[in-house]
Design a protein around this motif. Structure first.
Motif, PDB file in Angstrom:
ATOM      1  N   ARG A  27       0.839  -1.208   0.000  1.00 33.32           N
ATOM      2  CA  ARG A  27       0.000   0.000   0.000  1.00 33.32           C
ATOM      3  C   ARG A  27       0.876   1.261   0.000  1.00 33.32           C
ATOM      4  O   ARG A  27       0.580   2.227  -0.705  1.00 33.32           O
ATOM      5  CB  ARG A  27      -0.932   0.001   1.207  1.00 33.32           C
ATOM      6  N   VAL A  30       2.148   1.951  -3.439  1.00 36.16           N
ATOM      7  CA  VAL A  30       1.119   2.577  -4.281  1.00 36.16           C
ATOM      8  C   VAL A  30       1.054   4.073  -3.994  1.00 36.16           C
ATOM      9  O   VAL A  30       1.000   4.903  -4.909  1.00 36.16           O
ATOM     10  CB  VAL A  30      -0.256   1.912  -4.058  1.00 36.16           C
ATOM     11  N   TYR A  31       1.058   4.430  -2.705  1.00 41.73           N
ATOM     12  CA  TYR A  31       1.045   5.853  -2.332  1.00 41.73           C
ATOM     13  C   TYR A  31       2.257   6.579  -2.922  1.00 41.73           C
ATOM     14  O   TYR A  31       2.151   7.703  -3.422  1.00 41.73           O
ATOM     15  CB  TYR A  31       1.059   6.014  -0.810  1.00 41.73           C
ATOM     16  N   GLN A  34       1.830   7.220  -6.613  1.00 42.88           N
ATOM     17  CA  GLN A  34       0.910   8.339  -6.817  1.00 42.88           C
ATOM     18  C   GLN A  34       1.599   9.670  -6.564  1.00 42.88           C
ATOM     19  O   GLN A  34       1.463  10.628  -7.334  1.00 42.88           O
ATOM     20  CB  GLN A  34      -0.309   8.178  -5.905  1.00 42.88           C
ATOM     21  N   TYR A  54      -4.202  -4.271  -5.213  1.00 43.51           N
ATOM     22  CA  TYR A  54      -3.738  -2.888  -5.307  1.00 43.51           C
ATOM     23  C   TYR A  54      -3.332  -2.498  -6.730  1.00 43.51           C
ATOM     24  O   TYR A  54      -3.008  -1.341  -6.987  1.00 43.51           O
ATOM     25  CB  TYR A  54      -2.552  -2.648  -4.356  1.00 43.51           C
ATOM     26  N   GLU A  56      -5.134  -2.063  -9.307  1.00 43.95           N
ATOM     27  CA  GLU A  56      -6.047  -1.075  -9.888  1.00 43.95           C
ATOM     28  C   GLU A  56      -5.877   0.311  -9.275  1.00 43.95           C
ATOM     29  O   GLU A  56      -6.429   1.283  -9.779  1.00 43.95           O
ATOM     30  CB  GLU A  56      -7.495  -1.531  -9.731  1.00 43.95           C
ATOM     31  N   ARG A  57      -5.095   0.423  -8.203  1.00 40.93           N
ATOM     32  CA  ARG A  57      -4.852   1.731  -7.595  1.00 40.93           C
ATOM     33  C   ARG A  57      -3.614   2.424  -8.182  1.00 40.93           C
ATOM     34  O   ARG A  57      -3.331   3.566  -7.829  1.00 40.93           O
ATOM     35  CB  ARG A  57      -4.684   1.587  -6.082  1.00 40.93           C
ATOM     36  N   PRO A  59      -1.681   4.637 -10.584  1.00 35.43           N
ATOM     37  CA  PRO A  59      -2.132   5.701 -11.480  1.00 35.43           C
ATOM     38  C   PRO A  59      -1.962   5.311 -12.951  1.00 35.43           C
ATOM     39  O   PRO A  59      -1.031   4.573 -13.304  1.00 35.43           O
ATOM     40  CB  PRO A  59      -1.224   6.880 -11.123  1.00 35.43           C
ATOM     41  N   GLU A 185      -7.573  10.556   0.781  1.00 33.14           N
ATOM     42  CA  GLU A 185      -8.337   9.403   0.299  1.00 33.14           C
ATOM     43  C   GLU A 185      -8.752   8.509   1.467  1.00 33.14           C
ATOM     44  O   GLU A 185      -9.890   8.014   1.513  1.00 33.14           O
ATOM     45  CB  GLU A 185      -7.505   8.605  -0.702  1.00 33.14           C
ATOM     46  N   LEU A 189     -12.536   7.519   2.377  1.00 29.63           N
ATOM     47  CA  LEU A 189     -12.960   6.126   2.377  1.00 29.63           C
ATOM     48  C   LEU A 189     -13.540   5.710   3.724  1.00 29.63           C
ATOM     49  O   LEU A 189     -14.440   4.863   3.798  1.00 29.63           O
ATOM     50  CB  LEU A 189     -11.787   5.221   2.014  1.00 29.63           C
ATOM     51  N   GLU A 269     -11.376  -4.195   0.193  1.00 27.43           N
ATOM     52  CA  GLU A 269     -10.806  -3.057  -0.525  1.00 27.43           C
ATOM     53  C   GLU A 269     -10.698  -1.818   0.369  1.00 27.43           C
ATOM     54  O   GLU A 269      -9.770  -1.031   0.255  1.00 27.43           O
ATOM     55  CB  GLU A 269     -11.653  -2.739  -1.756  1.00 27.43           C
ATOM     56  N   ASN A 270     -11.676  -1.661   1.264  1.00 28.83           N
ATOM     57  CA  ASN A 270     -11.733  -0.462   2.090  1.00 28.83           C
ATOM     58  C   ASN A 270     -11.837  -0.836   3.563  1.00 28.83           C
ATOM     59  O   ASN A 270     -12.931  -0.879   4.131  1.00 28.83           O
ATOM     60  CB  ASN A 270     -12.919   0.418   1.674  1.00 28.83           C
TER      61      ASN A 270
END
Length: 300
Positions: A27, A30-31, A34, A54, A56-57, A59, A185, A189, A269-270
């Motif tokens: 995670r 991913v951050y 971004q 992850y 699909e997260r 960019p 985000e 969420l 997911e959340n």
């Protein structure tokens, strides 16, 4: 493979991980991808196996490159080929087995790429509790290879001190950079609804745990502690996450007669909406480098 639309080759950053299955280091990566894109950098996310929720997260501006190997070690030749072909100025890797492979690939590729490895756990403790020979071998390899990294990033002061001692690193080689955790985000969420009957009005309080179902997270102790609580008052326990200890935990829940009030809900997911609505969040880990999930729960 996605083509980058921002940044230039001389500002390209490559991030190398085993996959993007659910996990704190994944995670964070991913951050970072971004954030790098927002800074105008070209970004490659290079994965031993291009799989995980992850994905699909990532960019759309980021090029995602799968090396097609289930095991990180087996991806070594293809990572060498990537480095020789792309020659990214910086390669940032996360998780110790990926760090070792990244440094080996850099040696074999003989390119001017600067390799920065990040450590997310207190490895001296993790190694003691490891059930796999491969994981016990990592510190020996890391001791030889980590000094060759351009920089070693630790996610906390404790992890930095542990790494310096375990891998015989000079302290000026190790940089402490805390994980990016609380984002706009995350807050957004956390306000989303949770479609689960246990969170309906008038239901008993829900205790929440979250993380990989592994020995490190020690959900077995959490389940046993919950069993004692349940003897005195009505409550429910939810654990979010997946991992190899699921069969062991399921058997424990059955042996304690808790099937109706304990749920191993799997990966979601959340998780932030669950954190926001739970009555109690519990961190039951035996050890952590920096408990990202605890910071997330506090923010929620």
């Amino acid at each position: 493979m996605k083509s980058p639309t921002r940044g230039t080759e001389d500002t390209r950053i490559a991030l190398f991980l085993p996959s993007l299955r659910g996990g704190g280091a994944e995670r964070v990566s991913v951050y970072l991808s971004q954030g790098f894109v927002q800074c105008g950098l070209a970004v490659d996310v290079v994965l031993a196996q291009a799989e995980g929720p992850y994905l699909e997260r990532i960019p759309p501006q980021v090029r995602c490159i799968g090396l097609g190997r289930q095991r990180v070690l087996y991806s070594l030749p293809r990572l060498v080929q990537y480095l020789r072909t792309v020659k990214p100025p910086i390669l940032l890797s996360a998780l110790d087995h990926a760090n070792v492979v990244a440094l080996l690939a850099h040696q074999w590729a003989r390119v001017p790429t600067k390799v920065v490895v990040s450590i997310h756990n207190t490895m001296s403790v993790a190694t003691l509790h490891s059930r796999r020979f491969r994981e016990r071998l990592i510190p020996a390899l890391a001791r030889r290879l980590y000094p060759k990294a351009h920089k070693v990033v630790a996610v906390s002061q404790g992890v930095a001190a542990d790494a310096a001692r375990l891998y015989n690193l000079p302290l000026d080689k190790v940089e402490v950079i805390y994980n990016p955790v609380v984002t706009p985000e995350l807050i957004a969420l956390s306000q989303q609804p949770v479609e689960h009957p246990w969170f309906s009005s008038g239901e008993p309080p829900v205790i929440l745990g979250a993380g990989r179902l592994t020995a490190q997270k020690d959900f077995a102790t959490l389940i046993r502690a919950f069993a004692r609580v349940h003897q005195h008052r009505e409550a429910r326990l939810v654990v979010l996450g997946e991992g190899e200890d699921r069969p062991i935990l399921e058997q424990l829940i059955k042996s304690l007669g808790l099937q109706g009030c304990v749920a191993l809900h799997g990966f979601v997911e959340n998780p932030f909406a669950w954190m926001q609505r739970a009555s109690v969040f519990v961190l039951s880990s035996l050890w952590e480098g920096l408990p990202t999930v605890l910071i997330e729960a506090m923010a929620c």
